[in-house]
Scaffold this active site. Structure first.
Site, PDB file in Angstrom:
ATOM      1  CE  LYS A  90      -4.513   0.969   0.603  1.00 43.76           C
ATOM      2  NZ  LYS A  90      -5.704   0.252   0.192  1.00 43.76           N
ATOM      3  N   GLY A 188     -24.171   3.623   4.967  1.00 49.15           N
ATOM      4  CA  GLY A 188     -23.325   4.104   3.871  1.00 49.15           C
ATOM      5  C   GLY A 188     -23.831   3.589   2.542  1.00 49.15           C
ATOM      6  N   GLY A 190     -22.817   4.635  -0.696  1.00 49.76           N
ATOM      7  CA  GLY A 190     -21.957   5.142  -1.767  1.00 49.76           C
ATOM      8  C   GLY A 190     -21.815   4.111  -2.874  1.00 49.76           C
ATOM      9  CG  ASN A 191     -18.689   4.648  -5.710  1.00 51.40           C
ATOM     10  OD1 ASN A 191     -19.500   5.153  -6.459  1.00 51.40           O
ATOM     11  ND2 ASN A 191     -17.550   5.228  -5.385  1.00 51.40           N
ATOM     12  CB  VAL A 192     -19.434  -0.634  -1.850  1.00 53.22           C
ATOM     13  CG1 VAL A 192     -19.688  -2.092  -1.491  1.00 53.22           C
ATOM     14  CG2 VAL A 192     -18.061  -0.491  -2.500  1.00 53.22           C
TER      15      VAL A 192
HETATM   16  P1  NAD Z   1     -18.018   5.910  -1.062  1.00 58.03           P
HETATM   17  O1  NAD Z   1     -17.237   7.099  -0.642  1.00 58.03           O
HETATM   18  O2  NAD Z   1     -18.537   5.832  -2.449  1.00 58.03           O
HETATM   19  O3  NAD Z   1     -19.305   5.742  -0.093  1.00 58.03           O
HETATM   20  C1  NAD Z   1     -19.267   5.903   1.274  1.00 58.03           C
HETATM   21  C2  NAD Z   1     -20.640   6.394   1.696  1.00 58.03           C
HETATM   22  O4  NAD Z   1     -20.683   6.403   3.133  1.00 58.03           O
HETATM   23  C3  NAD Z   1     -20.944   7.819   1.227  1.00 58.03           C
HETATM   24  O5  NAD Z   1     -22.242   7.856   0.657  1.00 58.03           O
HETATM   25  C4  NAD Z   1     -20.854   8.638   2.505  1.00 58.03           C
HETATM   26  O6  NAD Z   1     -21.713   9.756   2.487  1.00 58.03           O
HETATM   27  C5  NAD Z   1     -21.303   7.626   3.531  1.00 58.03           C
HETATM   28  N1  NAD Z   1     -20.881   7.915   4.890  1.00 58.03           N
HETATM   29  C6  NAD Z   1     -19.731   8.486   5.320  1.00 58.03           C
HETATM   30  N2  NAD Z   1     -19.737   8.550   6.663  1.00 58.03           N
HETATM   31  C7  NAD Z   1     -20.890   7.980   7.078  1.00 58.03           C
HETATM   32  C8  NAD Z   1     -21.471   7.734   8.354  1.00 58.03           C
HETATM   33  N3  NAD Z   1     -20.858   8.079   9.479  1.00 58.03           N
HETATM   34  N4  NAD Z   1     -22.666   7.120   8.392  1.00 58.03           N
HETATM   35  C9  NAD Z   1     -23.308   6.757   7.258  1.00 58.03           C
HETATM   36  N5  NAD Z   1     -22.812   6.977   6.025  1.00 58.03           N
HETATM   37  C10 NAD Z   1     -21.631   7.582   5.956  1.00 58.03           C
HETATM   38  O7  NAD Z   1     -17.120   4.653  -0.678  1.00 58.03           O
HETATM   39  P2  NAD Z   1     -17.254   3.168  -1.237  1.00 58.03           P
HETATM   40  O8  NAD Z   1     -16.348   2.993  -2.371  1.00 58.03           O
HETATM   41  O9  NAD Z   1     -18.715   2.825  -1.356  1.00 58.03           O
HETATM   42  O10 NAD Z   1     -16.606   2.364  -0.016  1.00 58.03           O
HETATM   43  C11 NAD Z   1     -17.361   2.103   1.165  1.00 58.03           C
HETATM   44  C12 NAD Z   1     -16.488   1.327   2.136  1.00 58.03           C
HETATM   45  O11 NAD Z   1     -16.077   0.093   1.536  1.00 58.03           O
HETATM   46  C13 NAD Z   1     -15.183   2.037   2.536  1.00 58.03           C
HETATM   47  O12 NAD Z   1     -14.876   1.716   3.871  1.00 58.03           O
HETATM   48  C14 NAD Z   1     -14.161   1.440   1.603  1.00 58.03           C
HETATM   49  O13 NAD Z   1     -12.844   1.511   2.153  1.00 58.03           O
HETATM   50  C15 NAD Z   1     -14.656   0.011   1.532  1.00 58.03           C
HETATM   51  N6  NAD Z   1     -14.221  -0.696   0.323  1.00 58.03           N
HETATM   52  C16 NAD Z   1     -14.571  -0.225  -0.895  1.00 58.03           C
HETATM   53  C17 NAD Z   1     -14.160  -0.907  -2.037  1.00 58.03           C
HETATM   54  C18 NAD Z   1     -14.565  -0.459  -3.411  1.00 58.03           C
HETATM   55  O14 NAD Z   1     -14.478  -1.246  -4.362  1.00 58.03           O
HETATM   56  N7  NAD Z   1     -15.024   0.770  -3.580  1.00 58.03           N
HETATM   57  C19 NAD Z   1     -13.394  -2.073  -1.927  1.00 58.03           C
HETATM   58  C20 NAD Z   1     -13.061  -2.542  -0.662  1.00 58.03           C
HETATM   59  C21 NAD Z   1     -13.482  -1.845   0.461  1.00 58.03           C
END
Ligand code: NAD
Length: 354
Positions: A90, A188, A190-192
């Site tokens: 990383k 949360g 977001g994307n996932v």
């Molecule tokens: P993202 O930034 O697209 O979405 C995160 C969402 O969480 C946002 O909508 C944000 O507004 C919301 N959020 C932030 N703080 C919050 C809180 N206290 N309560 C409720 N909602 C809150 O991120 P993502 O890509 O969807 O990733 C989500 C999680 O999954 C992260 O922890 C990331 O490290 C992990 N992750 C993501 C991937 C990936 O492929 N994107 C892969 C492995 C792990």
């Protein structure tokens, strides 16, 4: 004789509490272009290390080093259990992505990454976009998550793997992987989280959703006929499964006694505040799907050397197989009366330390 200045109070790498026999820790600087970065390669027994690059305005270089050491170690475990021929690494750039990012800084970092072409592949992470990865790829061959390498946005694979992880947890805890009618709290969207919600809704789960960003919340409520709760109550609402998909450290001494769900399984990284909370969940009768196993779909996609129908199918199959890996972890944990996170760590060590 001492060579250490009186003001020096920083744990150097070999003495750092998070140092875990990392193979390489590279401190990268380029004063002219404002670069200060750390690349940590934890272990390459299984192949070149893979793990994203994070840009974050760390308060100190010690905090950045701590993050790089912990995150790179975590990638070794994640990649081993995901069945990838990759070790863990990383990188972190000490900068504010909203204020400090410049093409020159990205290029300066890419030149350092290029020096590790045999041992480390990087990609997007917090603060580093797909555009930044494309930019780096013009300089260094060992960049993924671009149009030439990896499968683009990894989130669909992360969501798919998490969905199958939740089904495996339900099969173990409730005797059936059928999620129809189960109440699932997703924190949360977001994307996932949003994509996970879609999978769960299509199977007939009843969703309780929360997000600090109102547009994401409204979108999910409308799309999935979901009810909402306050983001800080997502863990304690009446539900069968709690799926953290926002930030880490949400499972801690304060929150665990408040959780009513019998399963915690979600995509967020570093869900446990510390390792002891793995055991605390077990003692509370809650089945915990270890985060780095559950959310490995993303790195599975990033690890694909090219984007073809075959590699997309392979990434899909591997993401679905996360359910089977978790099934084995749950069974071993039950048979040995151990917490699931500990079992996952042991299984990963058996693979990468062979
Ligand atoms: P993202 O930034 O697209 O979405 C995160 C969402 O969480 C946002 O909508 C944000 O507004 C919301 N959020 C932030 N703080 C919050 C809180 N206290 N309560 C409720 N909602 C809150 O991120 P993502 O890509 O969807 O990733 C989500 C999680 O999954 C992260 O922890 C990331 O490290 C992990 N992750 C993501 C991937 C990936 O492929 N994107 C892969 C492995 C792990």
């Amino acid at each position: 004789m001492t060579l250490i200045p009186e003001t020096f109070d920083m744990a150097v790498t070999f003495d750092h509490p998070e140092f875990d026999d990392h193979e390489q820790v590279l401190f990268c600087a380029d004063k002219k272009n404002g670069l200060k970065a750390i690349i940590a390669v934890h272990n390459t027994n299984l192949g070149p290390a893979i793990g994203g690059c994070r840009m974050w305005p760390y308060d100190s270089s010690l905090e950045a080093l701590t993050d790089a050491l912990r995150l790179s170690r975590g990638m070794t475990y994640k990649n081993a259990l995901a069945g990838l021929a990759h070790g863990g690494g990383k990188s972190v750039i000490i900068a504010d992505p909203h204020k400090d990012k410049s093409p020159q800084l990205i290029e300066a970092f890419a030149r350092h990454v290029k020096c590790l072409a045999e041992t480390y592949i990087t990609a997007e992470d917090v603060g580093i976009t797909a555009q930044d990865a494309e930019h780096m790829a013009q300089i260094a061959p060992n960049i993924s998550g671009t149009s030439n390498r990896g499968l683009g946005d990894p989130s669909p694979y992360t969501a798919l793997g998490t969905y199958h992880g939740i089904k495996a947890a339900a099969a173990h805890q409730f005797g059936t992987s059928d999620l129809k009618g189960l109440r699932i709290s997703i924190q949360g969207l977001g994307n996932v989280g949003f994509r996970l919600a879609k999978h769960l809704h299509e199977e007939g789960a009843i969703l309780i959703v929360s997000d600090v960003h109102k547009p994401n919340l409204d979108k999910a409520i409308n799309a999935f006929d979901a009810t909402m709760c306050a983001p800080d109550q997502a863990h304690e609402v009446e539900c069968d499964i709690f799926a953290p998909c926002a930030l880490g450290a949400g499972l801690n001494t304060r929150t665990i006694p408040q959780i009513k769900a019998k399963i915690v399984a979600g995509a967020a990284n570093n869900q446990l505040l510390s390792a002891k909370h793995d055991a605390a969940l077990k003692e509370a009768g809650i089945l915990y799907a270890p985060d780095y196993v559950t959310n490995a779909g993303g790195v599975i996609a990033v690890a694909m050397a090219e984007n073809t129908p075959q590699t997309r199918q392979e990434a899909t199959d591997k993401s679905v197989a996360i359910g089977e890996t978790l099934r084995q972890i749950f069974q071993k944990a039950e048979a040995t009366n151990q917490p699931t996170g500990l079992i996952a760590d042991q299984m990963a060590q058996d693979i990468f330390a062979r």
